[in-house]
Design a protein around this motif. Sequence first.
Motif, PDB file in Angstrom:
ATOM      1  N   ARG A 140      88.851  45.094  30.922  1.00 17.73           N
ATOM      2  CA  ARG A 140      88.424  44.265  32.053  1.00 17.73           C
ATOM      3  C   ARG A 140      87.124  44.796  32.642  1.00 17.73           C
ATOM      4  O   ARG A 140      86.245  44.027  33.024  1.00 17.73           O
ATOM      5  CB  ARG A 140      89.529  44.230  33.117  1.00 17.73           C
ATOM      6  CG  ARG A 140      89.160  43.432  34.354  1.00 17.73           C
ATOM      7  CD  ARG A 140      88.755  42.027  34.023  1.00 17.73           C
ATOM      8  NE  ARG A 140      88.223  41.317  35.171  1.00 17.73           N
ATOM      9  CZ  ARG A 140      87.540  40.194  35.103  1.00 17.73           C
ATOM     10  NH1 ARG A 140      87.288  39.643  33.926  1.00 17.73           N
ATOM     11  NH2 ARG A 140      87.092  39.610  36.191  1.00 17.73           N
ATOM     12  N   ASP A 141      86.988  46.112  32.716  1.00 18.22           N
ATOM     13  CA  ASP A 141      85.735  46.695  33.207  1.00 18.22           C
ATOM     14  C   ASP A 141      84.567  46.333  32.298  1.00 18.22           C
ATOM     15  O   ASP A 141      83.463  46.040  32.770  1.00 18.22           O
ATOM     16  CB  ASP A 141      85.868  48.219  33.289  1.00 18.22           C
ATOM     17  CG  ASP A 141      86.774  48.660  34.429  1.00 18.22           C
ATOM     18  OD1 ASP A 141      87.005  47.853  35.347  1.00 18.22           O
ATOM     19  OD2 ASP A 141      87.246  49.813  34.394  1.00 18.22           O
ATOM     20  N   LEU A 142      84.806  46.356  30.998  1.00 20.77           N
ATOM     21  CA  LEU A 142      83.742  45.998  30.053  1.00 20.77           C
ATOM     22  C   LEU A 142      83.345  44.539  30.205  1.00 20.77           C
ATOM     23  O   LEU A 142      82.159  44.198  30.182  1.00 20.77           O
ATOM     24  CB  LEU A 142      84.200  46.276  28.618  1.00 20.77           C
ATOM     25  CG  LEU A 142      83.208  45.905  27.509  1.00 20.77           C
ATOM     26  CD1 LEU A 142      81.897  46.652  27.682  1.00 20.77           C
ATOM     27  CD2 LEU A 142      83.809  46.180  26.133  1.00 20.77           C
ATOM     28  N   GLU A 143      84.322  43.671  30.380  1.00 21.23           N
ATOM     29  CA  GLU A 143      84.016  42.254  30.576  1.00 21.23           C
ATOM     30  C   GLU A 143      83.235  42.030  31.866  1.00 21.23           C
ATOM     31  O   GLU A 143      82.266  41.272  31.899  1.00 21.23           O
ATOM     32  CB  GLU A 143      85.318  41.454  30.610  1.00 21.23           C
ATOM     33  CG  GLU A 143      85.104  39.963  30.799  1.00 21.23           C
ATOM     34  CD  GLU A 143      86.406  39.200  30.902  1.00 21.23           C
ATOM     35  OE1 GLU A 143      86.363  37.978  31.164  1.00 21.23           O
ATOM     36  OE2 GLU A 143      87.471  39.826  30.733  1.00 21.23           O
ATOM     37  N   LEU A 313      75.374  39.519  24.408  1.00 20.19           N
ATOM     38  CA  LEU A 313      76.227  40.408  25.199  1.00 20.19           C
ATOM     39  C   LEU A 313      77.692  39.976  25.133  1.00 20.19           C
ATOM     40  O   LEU A 313      78.588  40.831  25.097  1.00 20.19           O
ATOM     41  CB  LEU A 313      75.751  40.429  26.652  1.00 20.19           C
ATOM     42  CG  LEU A 313      74.778  41.571  27.025  1.00 20.19           C
ATOM     43  CD1 LEU A 313      73.548  41.562  26.153  1.00 20.19           C
ATOM     44  CD2 LEU A 313      74.387  41.477  28.491  1.00 20.19           C
ATOM     45  N   THR A 314      77.919  38.669  25.102  1.00 17.54           N
ATOM     46  CA  THR A 314      79.302  38.196  24.982  1.00 17.54           C
ATOM     47  C   THR A 314      79.895  38.617  23.642  1.00 17.54           C
ATOM     48  O   THR A 314      81.066  39.034  23.563  1.00 17.54           O
ATOM     49  CB  THR A 314      79.343  36.666  25.124  1.00 17.54           C
ATOM     50  OG1 THR A 314      78.787  36.286  26.392  1.00 17.54           O
ATOM     51  CG2 THR A 314      80.772  36.152  25.028  1.00 17.54           C
ATOM     52  N   GLN A 315      79.108  38.516  22.605  1.00 14.35           N
ATOM     53  CA  GLN A 315      79.583  38.947  21.287  1.00 14.35           C
ATOM     54  C   GLN A 315      79.886  40.441  21.272  1.00 14.35           C
ATOM     55  O   GLN A 315      80.917  40.873  20.750  1.00 14.35           O
ATOM     56  CB  GLN A 315      78.532  38.612  20.233  1.00 14.35           C
ATOM     57  CG  GLN A 315      78.899  39.066  18.830  1.00 14.35           C
ATOM     58  CD  GLN A 315      77.794  38.780  17.825  1.00 14.35           C
ATOM     59  OE1 GLN A 315      76.876  38.017  18.109  1.00 14.35           O
ATOM     60  NE2 GLN A 315      77.891  39.393  16.662  1.00 14.35           N
ATOM     61  N   MET A 316      78.977  41.245  21.855  1.00 19.43           N
ATOM     62  CA  MET A 316      79.200  42.685  21.901  1.00 19.43           C
ATOM     63  C   MET A 316      80.435  43.017  22.737  1.00 19.43           C
ATOM     64  O   MET A 316      81.194  43.928  22.407  1.00 19.43           O
ATOM     65  CB  MET A 316      77.964  43.374  22.483  1.00 19.43           C
ATOM     66  CG  MET A 316      76.726  43.265  21.600  1.00 19.43           C
ATOM     67  SD  MET A 316      75.250  43.909  22.403  1.00 19.43           S
ATOM     68  CE  MET A 316      75.638  45.654  22.467  1.00 19.43           C
ATOM     69  N   CYS A 317      80.633  42.274  23.812  1.00 19.79           N
ATOM     70  CA  CYS A 317      81.789  42.526  24.676  1.00 19.79           C
ATOM     71  C   CYS A 317      83.088  42.239  23.933  1.00 19.79           C
ATOM     72  O   CYS A 317      84.048  43.012  24.009  1.00 19.79           O
ATOM     73  CB  CYS A 317      81.690  41.664  25.933  1.00 19.79           C
ATOM     74  SG  CYS A 317      83.099  41.798  27.046  1.00 19.79           S
ATOM     75  N   LYS A 318      83.132  41.131  23.201  1.00 22.46           N
ATOM     76  CA  LYS A 318      84.345  40.788  22.463  1.00 22.46           C
ATOM     77  C   LYS A 318      84.650  41.834  21.403  1.00 22.46           C
ATOM     78  O   LYS A 318      85.803  42.198  21.180  1.00 22.46           O
ATOM     79  CB  LYS A 318      84.195  39.414  21.830  1.00 22.46           C
ATOM     80  CG  LYS A 318      84.215  38.275  22.823  1.00 22.46           C
ATOM     81  CD  LYS A 318      84.048  36.932  22.140  1.00 22.46           C
ATOM     82  CE  LYS A 318      84.082  35.792  23.155  1.00 22.46           C
ATOM     83  NZ  LYS A 318      83.885  34.478  22.483  1.00 22.46           N
TER      84      LYS A 318
END
Length: 383
Positions: A140-143, A313-318
Amino acid sequence: LAPNDGKPSRPPPRLIDNLLTTFQSSVIRALWFDIAMVTSVAVILLVYNHGLDDGILKAWALDQDFFNPETVEGFFATAPHAKLPLAPFTLSSSALGLLLVFRTNGAFQRFFEARALWGSLINYSRNMVRQGAMHLTNARDLEELTLRTIAFARALKLHLRYEDNKEDVGRREFEALLGKEEADKLLASKHRPCQAITDLTSLLRSTDMPAYAVPAFDRTLEQFSNQLGACERIFKTPLPLIYTRHTARFLSIWCLMLPFCLYNELKGSIVLVPVVAAISAFMLGIEELGVQIAEPFSVLPLENMCDGIQASLTQMCKAGAVDAQVGWKDRYATSDPYSFDVTAAGKGNVGLSGELTQGQRVAIRPDVESKGMAPTYVGGADD
């Protein structure tokens, strides 16, 4: 680059394509009124000079009741042709060319620097999420870190634009990222990019990142602040007004006088009209190029850059969220180059306290206090 890499940007019928799309150019569309004014001067010049030579103007004036015939005869007996020698324009063209070159070069430097700053911002944004995926143990922190980093980029874009509807666009973007409450908070702040950086700082402070990772995150936040300041320097410091005004006035007078000096050279031909229109379009176009790119944040595709930041960034987060859900204990319990098995029981002689038994695993982790690598017990033989 390979020889074929540039082909998509160089279609074979370039000459024809460039000519056919002339009137679709944003530069020409922005200058249509100025070009029309210069062309109108050329048309009026031809009508006057030919009317003077053919006696048409004199005959028309004599037919008017409100003109005194003696005055008309006296005027047309000494009326000069509207024309100028070419020498003044030849002498002034080099000075005008230098002014236009300096104007365009100065504007392009601003454009190039602005693009370089946003290129660096894209890299720093990716580094922020990459560091989060490496050091944060809570998915959750990463998201949240990813969303706040994207929000900073979009807040900076909003800060550097003049559009009338930017508030509505910003609200939609921030609400989609952060929710209505956080979006209202960000939009209500006086300096939105600074507020976005502050929110990132608060988020990182509340996470369980290891102490040795703090300097890395702090350096990235510092770079965000540096990029913001550099963009504001360009945004709030236009080219000197006295320089741009002088160049614009010089060019305007030069173009308006152009038909007068070309009249003799073209022997009073109707060709004067398209020639003057073409030359004025090119000369005014050079100045218009400088005007447009001197405000680089209105020309650069910042929306596409922000969309690219969000996508990457969304891809890296996933990809990093799965690993972020694994705690430090479990993460270092797997085989890695920094871990070693204890092959014999005994006292720890590498900085560990307590007894070590055969089958235990030790991981070497960075140690902030000793500024080196400290061995840490992470699990027993059953882990």
